[in-house]
Design an enzyme around this catalytic site. Structure first.
Site, PDB file in Angstrom:
ATOM      1  N   GLY A  43      39.876  46.971  39.902  1.00  0.00           N
ATOM      2  CA  GLY A  43      38.565  47.618  39.846  1.00  0.00           C
ATOM      3  C   GLY A  43      38.559  48.836  38.949  1.00  0.00           C
ATOM      4  N   CYS A  44      39.616  49.619  39.027  1.00  0.00           N
ATOM      5  CA  CYS A  44      39.691  50.846  38.227  1.00  0.00           C
ATOM      6  C   CYS A  44      39.838  50.528  36.741  1.00  0.00           C
ATOM      7  CB  CYS A  44      40.837  51.725  38.722  1.00  0.00           C
ATOM      8  SG  CYS A  44      40.569  52.272  40.427  1.00  0.00           S
ATOM      9  N   THR A  45      40.528  49.447  36.430  1.00  0.00           N
ATOM     10  CA  THR A  45      40.666  49.026  35.038  1.00  0.00           C
ATOM     11  C   THR A  45      39.315  48.568  34.493  1.00  0.00           C
ATOM     12  OG1 THR A  45      42.985  48.454  35.351  1.00  0.00           O
ATOM     13  CG2 THR A  45      41.849  47.428  33.483  1.00  0.00           C
ATOM     14  N   ALA A  48      37.180  51.725  33.945  1.00  0.00           N
ATOM     15  CA  ALA A  48      37.649  52.518  32.799  1.00  0.00           C
ATOM     16  C   ALA A  48      37.299  51.825  31.482  1.00  0.00           C
ATOM     17  CB  ALA A  48      39.153  52.758  32.900  1.00  0.00           C
TER      18      ALA A  48
END
EC number: 1.11.1.24
Length: 156
Positions: A43-45, A48
């Protein structure tokens, strides 16, 4: 929790290269300050990379993007390089800034409850006040949502 209209809490945090960033460095600009749980996770990738891809549009509107997590400078450096991110990732391993913004709290993953960084975004106006808050963020398409909201605020 910080709300729209509140002064944005100040901070001094190092980026992926160890350079210190202060909120006051960005006075006169819109700041997209997004908090995310962990470097190099799915999710963070997505989130970002979404901000990476929308950065040009956001910059045209006078905004800078700053990502913040509790990961350290070294972790940020690897994540930043791996995905060719084009904005600073700020390290807050003590989570002091994260907590000041209210982006720290109870989480539940696979039935396990723990405390950690909540995926939240704060849009800060050029005078240093919080203009908009996203408390529950879906990583996919969030950067576009932020850009659209910024455009709406600038037209208002």
């Amino acid at each position: 929790m910080v709300h729209p209209g509140d002064p944005a809490p100040s901070f001094s945090l190092p980026d992926q290269n160890g350079k210190i960033h202060h909120l006051s460095d960005y006075k006169g600009k819109w700041v997209v300050l997004y908090f995310y749980p962990k470097d190099d996770t799915p999710g963070c990738t997505k989130e970002a990379c979404s901000f990476r891809d929308e950065r040009g549009r956001l910059e045209e509107m006078g905004a800078v993007v700053l990502g913040v997590s509790a990961d350290d400078v070294e972790s940020h450096g690897k994540f930043h390089g791996k995905y060719g991110l084009n904005f600073p990732l700020l390290a807050d391993p003590t989570a002091q800034t994260i907590q000041r913004y209210g982006a720290w709290g109870k989480k539940n993953t696979f039935g396990r409850e723990y405390e950690g960084v909540l995926r939240q975004t704060f849009l800060i106006d050029p005078q240093g006040r919080v203009a908009k808050v996203w408390e529950k963020v879906s990583p996919e398409g969030h950067a576009l949502e932020v850009a659209e909201a910024l455009g709406g605020l600038q037209r208002a």
